[in-house]
Design a protein around this motif. Structure first.
Motif, PDB file in Angstrom:
ATOM      1  N   ILE A 137       1.301  -0.799  -0.219  1.00 18.35           N
ATOM      2  CA  ILE A 137       0.166  -0.129   0.201  1.00 18.35           C
ATOM      3  C   ILE A 137       0.319   1.341   0.037  1.00 18.35           C
ATOM      4  O   ILE A 137       1.603   1.016   1.058  1.00 18.35           O
ATOM      5  CB  ILE A 137      -0.885  -0.080   1.583  1.00 18.35           C
ATOM      6  CG1 ILE A 137      -1.928   0.926   1.326  1.00 18.35           C
ATOM      7  CG2 ILE A 137       0.142   0.028   3.083  1.00 18.35           C
ATOM      8  CD1 ILE A 137      -3.015   1.278   1.836  1.00 18.35           C
ATOM      9  N   HIS A 138       0.600   2.430  -0.722  1.00 19.56           N
ATOM     10  CA  HIS A 138       1.180   3.619  -0.863  1.00 19.56           C
ATOM     11  C   HIS A 138       0.045   4.712   0.613  1.00 19.56           C
ATOM     12  O   HIS A 138      -0.738   4.411   0.526  1.00 19.56           O
ATOM     13  CB  HIS A 138       1.261   4.719  -1.889  1.00 19.56           C
ATOM     14  CG  HIS A 138       2.362   5.306  -2.022  1.00 19.56           C
ATOM     15  ND1 HIS A 138       2.191   6.618  -1.777  1.00 19.56           N
ATOM     16  CD2 HIS A 138       3.562   5.004  -2.425  1.00 19.56           C
ATOM     17  CE1 HIS A 138       3.235   7.017  -0.999  1.00 19.56           C
ATOM     18  NE2 HIS A 138       3.952   6.197  -1.936  1.00 19.56           N
ATOM     19  N   THR A 139       1.697   5.149   0.780  1.00 19.25           N
ATOM     20  CA  THR A 139       0.898   6.796   2.274  1.00 19.25           C
ATOM     21  C   THR A 139       0.103   6.950   1.751  1.00 19.25           C
ATOM     22  O   THR A 139      -0.657   7.998   2.341  1.00 19.25           O
ATOM     23  CB  THR A 139       1.579   6.631   3.496  1.00 19.25           C
ATOM     24  OG1 THR A 139       2.745   6.829   2.684  1.00 19.25           O
ATOM     25  CG2 THR A 139       2.457   5.203   3.904  1.00 19.25           C
ATOM     26  N   ASP A 140       0.357   7.380   0.262  1.00 18.15           N
ATOM     27  CA  ASP A 140      -0.420   8.601   0.219  1.00 18.15           C
ATOM     28  C   ASP A 140      -1.185   8.628  -1.443  1.00 18.15           C
ATOM     29  O   ASP A 140      -1.047   8.372  -2.532  1.00 18.15           O
ATOM     30  CB  ASP A 140       1.442   9.835  -0.898  1.00 18.15           C
ATOM     31  CG  ASP A 140       0.341  11.058  -1.364  1.00 18.15           C
ATOM     32  OD1 ASP A 140       1.275  11.376  -2.985  1.00 18.15           O
ATOM     33  OD2 ASP A 140      -0.829  11.125  -1.170  1.00 18.15           O
ATOM     34  N   GLY A 141      -2.769   8.374  -1.148  1.00 12.12           N
ATOM     35  CA  GLY A 141      -4.130   8.104  -2.148  1.00 12.12           C
ATOM     36  C   GLY A 141      -4.172   5.957  -1.495  1.00 12.12           C
ATOM     37  O   GLY A 141      -4.729   5.789  -1.602  1.00 12.12           O
ATOM     38  N   GLY A 142      -2.913   5.780  -0.629  1.00  9.84           N
ATOM     39  CA  GLY A 142      -4.068   4.097  -0.580  1.00  9.84           C
ATOM     40  C   GLY A 142      -3.881   3.191  -1.479  1.00  9.84           C
ATOM     41  O   GLY A 142      -4.798   2.189  -0.503  1.00  9.84           O
ATOM     42  N   ARG A 143      -3.341   3.005  -2.224  1.00  9.49           N
ATOM     43  CA  ARG A 143      -3.061   2.725  -4.009  1.00  9.49           C
ATOM     44  C   ARG A 143      -2.703   0.930  -3.556  1.00  9.49           C
ATOM     45  O   ARG A 143      -1.638   1.407  -2.323  1.00  9.49           O
ATOM     46  CB  ARG A 143      -2.495   2.641  -4.868  1.00  9.49           C
ATOM     47  CG  ARG A 143      -2.446   1.377  -5.938  1.00  9.49           C
ATOM     48  CD  ARG A 143      -1.953   2.392  -7.619  1.00  9.49           C
ATOM     49  NE  ARG A 143      -2.991   3.398  -7.857  1.00  9.49           N
ATOM     50  CZ  ARG A 143      -2.157   3.626  -8.932  1.00  9.49           C
ATOM     51  NH1 ARG A 143      -1.040   3.584  -9.801  1.00  9.49           N
ATOM     52  NH2 ARG A 143      -2.353   5.097  -9.615  1.00  9.49           N
ATOM     53  N   THR A 144      -3.240  -0.596  -3.269  1.00 12.54           N
ATOM     54  CA  THR A 144      -3.391  -1.728  -2.656  1.00 12.54           C
ATOM     55  C   THR A 144      -2.799  -2.036  -4.369  1.00 12.54           C
ATOM     56  O   THR A 144      -2.715  -2.026  -4.922  1.00 12.54           O
ATOM     57  CB  THR A 144      -4.293  -1.782  -2.032  1.00 12.54           C
ATOM     58  OG1 THR A 144      -5.157  -2.102  -2.844  1.00 12.54           O
ATOM     59  CG2 THR A 144      -4.459  -0.730  -0.508  1.00 12.54           C
ATOM     60  N   ASP A 145      -1.863  -3.676  -3.713  1.00 15.78           N
ATOM     61  CA  ASP A 145      -1.515  -4.327  -4.919  1.00 15.78           C
ATOM     62  C   ASP A 145      -1.594  -6.113  -3.545  1.00 15.78           C
ATOM     63  O   ASP A 145      -0.993  -5.628  -2.419  1.00 15.78           O
ATOM     64  CB  ASP A 145      -0.436  -4.196  -5.326  1.00 15.78           C
ATOM     65  CG  ASP A 145      -0.242  -4.935  -6.726  1.00 15.78           C
ATOM     66  OD1 ASP A 145       0.696  -5.969  -6.278  1.00 15.78           O
ATOM     67  OD2 ASP A 145      -0.948  -5.476  -6.812  1.00 15.78           O
ATOM     68  N   GLY A 147       4.312   9.070  -4.091  1.00 11.44           N
ATOM     69  CA  GLY A 147       3.315   8.849  -5.550  1.00 11.44           C
ATOM     70  C   GLY A 147       2.263   6.881  -5.623  1.00 11.44           C
ATOM     71  O   GLY A 147       0.946   6.463  -5.591  1.00 11.44           O
ATOM     72  N   ARG A 148       3.844   6.238  -5.803  1.00  8.87           N
ATOM     73  CA  ARG A 148       3.231   5.068  -5.630  1.00  8.87           C
ATOM     74  C   ARG A 148       3.919   4.303  -5.407  1.00  8.87           C
ATOM     75  O   ARG A 148       5.501   4.074  -5.311  1.00  8.87           O
ATOM     76  CB  ARG A 148       2.518   4.691  -6.960  1.00  8.87           C
ATOM     77  CG  ARG A 148       3.488   4.932  -8.009  1.00  8.87           C
ATOM     78  CD  ARG A 148       3.351   4.902  -9.620  1.00  8.87           C
ATOM     79  NE  ARG A 148       4.528   5.249 -10.077  1.00  8.87           N
ATOM     80  CZ  ARG A 148       5.140   3.584 -11.224  1.00  8.87           C
ATOM     81  NH1 ARG A 148       4.629   3.280 -11.127  1.00  8.87           N
ATOM     82  NH2 ARG A 148       5.747   3.970 -12.040  1.00  8.87           N
TER      83      ARG A 148
END
Length: 124
Positions: free
Chosen positions: A51-59, A103-104
């Motif tokens: 997860i990225h702390t900026d925006g919360g995109r997960t994988d 960002g990611r």
């Protein structure tokens, strides 16, 4: 220096749930890719989720998709892994890891910061 401390592991029967917690500290700026990994003795380490702390995109790894959920509480500097419908093959040492990223998360990027791990054991 990013410091990571995991907790929440334990023993559970198949079908049960656990929530792992990773407390993060010491980072210079709050743009991190954070992840959960697991490893069984004699096998390669496996990425479970990021997860990225900026925006919360997960994988997620295919093996846990739909059963595990990675999340974060930026106010508490804490990362979580909610594990449901656990299977015996989920038994492993689970590690929290991180690297600085804007960002990611980037697939294949090395994680330089690691916690000590927490053991999860799922019995059938």
């Amino acid at each position: 220096q990013v410091q990571l401390v995991e907790s929440g592991g334990g023993s559970v029967q198949a079908g049960g749930s656990l929530r792992l917690t990773c407390a993060a500290s010491g980072y210079a700026y709050p743009t991190l890719c954070m992840g959960w990994f697991r490893q069984v003795p004699g096998k390669e380490r496996e990425k479970v989720a990021t997860i990225h702390t900026d925006g919360g995109r997960t994988d997620y790894a295919d093996s846990v998709q739909g059963r595990f959920t990675i999340s974060q509480d930026n106010a508490k500097n804490t990362l979580y892994l909610q594990m449901n419908s656990l299977k015996p093959e989920d038994t492993a040492m689970y590690y929290c890891a991180a690297y600085y990223s804007v960002g990611r998360c980037i697939r294949g990027r090395e994680f330089p910061y690691w916690g000590q791990g927490t053991q999860v054991t799922v019995s059938s």
